[in-house]
Design an enzyme around this catalytic site. Structure first.
Site, PDB file in Angstrom:
ATOM      1  CG  LEU A 181       3.070  -2.514  -0.557  1.00  0.00           C
ATOM      2  CD1 LEU A 181       2.563  -4.157  -0.110  1.00  0.00           C
ATOM      3  CD2 LEU A 181       3.847  -2.557  -1.768  1.00  0.00           C
ATOM      4  CG  HIS A 182      -2.483   2.798   2.555  1.00  0.00           C
ATOM      5  ND1 HIS A 182      -4.028   3.148   1.637  1.00  0.00           N
ATOM      6  CD2 HIS A 182      -2.511   3.892   3.545  1.00  0.00           C
ATOM      7  CE1 HIS A 182      -4.388   4.524   1.869  1.00  0.00           C
ATOM      8  NE2 HIS A 182      -3.178   4.645   3.094  1.00  0.00           N
ATOM      9  CD  GLU A 184       1.457   8.068   8.576  1.00  0.00           C
ATOM     10  OE1 GLU A 184       2.848   7.906   8.325  1.00  0.00           O
ATOM     11  OE2 GLU A 184       1.190   8.977   9.323  1.00  0.00           O
ATOM     12  CB  CYS A 196      -4.826  12.098  -1.809  1.00  0.00           C
ATOM     13  SG  CYS A 196      -5.144  12.319  -0.043  1.00  0.00           S
ATOM     14  CB  CYS A 198      -4.887   8.364   0.322  1.00  0.00           C
ATOM     15  SG  CYS A 198      -3.609   8.977  -0.447  1.00  0.00           S
ATOM     16  NE  ARG A 225       4.659  10.428  -5.021  1.00  0.00           N
ATOM     17  CZ  ARG A 225       3.808  11.929  -5.047  1.00  0.00           C
ATOM     18  NH1 ARG A 225       2.847  11.694  -5.421  1.00  0.00           N
ATOM     19  NH2 ARG A 225       4.253  13.252  -6.213  1.00  0.00           N
ATOM     20  CG  ASP A 257       7.047   7.310  -5.180  1.00  0.00           C
ATOM     21  OD1 ASP A 257       7.379   7.324  -3.896  1.00  0.00           O
ATOM     22  OD2 ASP A 257       5.940   7.073  -5.882  1.00  0.00           O
ATOM     23  NE  ARG A 259       4.972   6.369  -2.090  1.00  0.00           N
ATOM     24  CZ  ARG A 259       3.681   5.559  -2.842  1.00  0.00           C
ATOM     25  NH1 ARG A 259       3.440   5.695  -2.012  1.00  0.00           N
ATOM     26  NH2 ARG A 259       3.990   5.864  -3.922  1.00  0.00           N
ATOM     27  CE  LYS A 285       1.609   1.468  -3.690  1.00  0.00           C
ATOM     28  NZ  LYS A 285       1.257   1.545  -2.991  1.00  0.00           N
TER      29      LYS A 285
HETATM   30  N1  LIG Z   1       4.537  14.439  -2.227  1.00  0.00           N
HETATM   31  C1  LIG Z   1       3.334  14.320  -2.405  1.00  0.00           C
HETATM   32  N2  LIG Z   1       2.885  12.927  -1.655  1.00  0.00           N
HETATM   33  C2  LIG Z   1       1.447  12.834  -2.054  1.00  0.00           C
HETATM   34  C3  LIG Z   1       1.189  13.718  -2.700  1.00  0.00           C
HETATM   35  N3  LIG Z   1      -0.772  13.163  -2.859  1.00  0.00           N
HETATM   36  C4  LIG Z   1      -0.870  12.046  -2.026  1.00  0.00           C
HETATM   37  N4  LIG Z   1       0.684  12.061  -1.934  1.00  0.00           N
HETATM   38  C5  LIG Z   1       1.281  10.527  -0.800  1.00  0.00           C
HETATM   39  O1  LIG Z   1       0.991   9.799  -1.868  1.00  0.00           O
HETATM   40  C6  LIG Z   1       1.102   8.372  -0.927  1.00  0.00           C
HETATM   41  C7  LIG Z   1      -0.477   7.381  -1.798  1.00  0.00           C
HETATM   42  O2  LIG Z   1       0.146   7.456  -3.409  1.00  0.00           O
HETATM   43  P1  LIG Z   1      -0.428   7.484  -4.208  1.00  0.00           P
HETATM   44  O3  LIG Z   1       0.727   7.700  -5.469  1.00  0.00           O
HETATM   45  O4  LIG Z   1      -1.327   7.919  -4.146  1.00  0.00           O
HETATM   46  O5  LIG Z   1      -0.235   6.044  -4.617  1.00  0.00           O
HETATM   47  P2  LIG Z   1       0.194   4.659  -4.408  1.00  0.00           P
HETATM   48  O6  LIG Z   1       0.234   4.047  -3.539  1.00  0.00           O
HETATM   49  O7  LIG Z   1       1.492   4.998  -5.532  1.00  0.00           O
HETATM   50  O8  LIG Z   1      -0.492   3.702  -5.848  1.00  0.00           O
HETATM   51  P3  LIG Z   1      -1.589   3.096  -6.006  1.00  0.00           P
HETATM   52  O9  LIG Z   1      -1.097   1.530  -5.174  1.00  0.00           O
HETATM   53  O10 LIG Z   1      -2.087   2.602  -7.591  1.00  0.00           O
HETATM   54  O11 LIG Z   1      -2.812   3.970  -5.316  1.00  0.00           O
HETATM   55  C8  LIG Z   1       0.700   8.637   0.533  1.00  0.00           C
HETATM   56  O12 LIG Z   1       2.191   8.556   1.297  1.00  0.00           O
HETATM   57  C9  LIG Z   1       0.351   9.924   0.512  1.00  0.00           C
HETATM   58  O13 LIG Z   1       0.455  10.787   2.093  1.00  0.00           O
HETATM   59  C10 LIG Z   1       1.203  15.454  -2.815  1.00  0.00           C
HETATM   60  O14 LIG Z   1       0.869  15.634  -3.874  1.00  0.00           O
HETATM   61  N5  LIG Z   1       3.181  15.113  -2.681  1.00  0.00           N
HETATM   62 ZN   LIG Z   2      -3.918  10.858  -0.165  1.00  0.00          ZN
END
Ligand SMILES: Nc1nc2c(ncn2[C@@H]2O[C@H](COP(=O)(O)OP(=O)(O)OP(=O)(O)O)[C@@H](O)[C@H]2O)c(=O)[nH]1
Ligand SMILES: [Zn+2]
Length: 325
Positions: A181-182, A184, A196, A198, A225, A257, A259, A285
């Site tokens: 699950l990625h 954006e 980050c 990503c 997020r 978060d 999402r 997740k």
């Molecule tokens: N609000 C916010 N979003 C962020 C930040 N850095 C990255 N993101 C967003 O976080 C999302 C990626 O989520 P992560 O928290 O890095 O990882 P995860 O998806 O929860 O967990 P994994 O599956 O383990 O990678 C993407 O939508 C990014 O745009 C930040 O500092 N603030």
């Molecule tokens: Zn990122």
């Protein structure tokens, strides 16, 4: 019934048209209210409930902007005292704050009593967030650099402009697929941001699926997020002031978060895959997919080497948001 004027997209003139009498209060989220130290007032103390700040005579458009936008918190010593008053229609107010998140603007509005002419029902806002309304919209073969045998499937709902996609890599072989699950991340996915993890996670997920024979990458339009690109960049600016990723979201007035992974569960369901192996470090997740009826038979760790720009971000994920890193 509430009439709303989003502070982010308004100006002093529009405020005067919206509220000639100068009585409209300012609606904020509980997180923003806590940042402004309003949560010691009874009317602002309910966790997660919207907060209404009474319109004082000095609370003009500029003062309201400083209430709404944390970019000014350190630079502009805030006036006050603010007085939190009863929110007249709490469900509508909460829906308005959700609408701000969906629109990617600051969750802050001028509010006054409204009438029924062209009112937006709360149910219309709920429909935007209803994963059950997702359908497959189109699918096609899509060879990509690191997986030539791939197919793209796009999903959307009648309401939302977001087009989530699945990249199906390789051919089903009866085993539970490796799934990622990625969410954006324009800065990381397209621009190679080092803030980050990503971009490397995206590449590594496709490589892992290719190596494993088959897999499904869900590319979810949950930028930042779930708070949108502009708000994420505001969070980055707050991080430049010293706040971490968690506190930056709260200061903006959003959930840590925002999402909802039911979207991903629905996509897997439409693809006929209800048993999966999930590439993630995020237990939330796994929990949300399981709650939505997807059997996650294995969690496959997905950690990549840190760099000097994302070390603190990754440490915050480990220490404050439960990521298994
Ligand atoms: N609000 C916010 N979003 C962020 C930040 N850095 C990255 N993101 C967003 O976080 C999302 C990626 O989520 P992560 O928290 O890095 O990882 P995860 O998806 O929860 O967990 P994994 O599956 O383990 O990678 C993407 O939508 C990014 O745009 C930040 O500092 N603030
Ligand atoms: Zn990122």
């Amino acid at each position: 019934m509430l009439a709303l004027l989003a502070i982010e997209t308004a100006d002093a003139l529009r405020l005067a048209e919206f509220d000639p009498a100068g009585v409209a209060g300012v609606l904020l989220s509980s997180g923003r209210a806590a940042t402004l130290r309003l949560d010691n007032q009874r009317e602002a103390a309910t966790p997660d409930a919207p907060v209404l700040v009474e319109r004082a005579s000095w609370l003009d458009f500029d003062a309201a902007t400083a209430l709404a936008d944390p970019a000014f918190d350190l630079a502009v010593p805030l006036k006050g005292p603010y007085r939190a008053v009863t929110v007249p229609a709490p469900d509508a107010a909460a829906a308005a704050l959700r609408l701000a998140r969906i629109a990617g603007i600051l969750p802050a509005f001028f509010v006054r009593a409204g009438d029924a002419s062209d009112a937006l029902p709360v149910a219309a806002i709920d429909a935007h967030e209803d994963a059950g309304r997702l359908r497959i919209a189109a699918r096609a073969r899509l060879p990509v650099a690191h997986a030539e045998d791939a197919e793209i499937v796009a999903f959307r709902t009648p309401e939302a402009a977001d087009e989530h996609v699945a990249l199906l890599i390789g051919q089903p072989d009866g085993r539970a697929p490796l799934v990622r699950l990625h969410s954006e991340c324009l800065t990381g996915d397209a621009l190679g941001s080092l803030k980050c993890d990503c971009g490397p996670q995206l590449d590594a997920a496709i490589a892992a699926m290719q190596a494993d024979g088959w897999g499904i990458l869900l590319y979810l339009r949950q930028e930042g997020r779930g708070i949108g690109l502009v708000n994420k960049l505001r969070a980055y600016a707050l991080q430049d002031q010293g706040f971490d990723t968690v506190d930056a979201n709260t200061r903006l007035g959003f959930a840590i978060d925002a999402r909802d992974f039911r979207v991903a569960a629905r996509m897997l369901d439409l693809l006929g895959q209800r048993r999966i192996r999930l590439l993630t470090n995020n237990p939330e997740k796994v929990a949300q997919l399981a709650a939505a009826g997807i059997a996650v038979i294995e969690r496959v760790p997905h950690a990549l080497p840190p760099n000097r720009h994302n070390e603190r971000y990754l440490a915050t994920k480990r220490d404050r948001t439960g990521h298994q890193l």
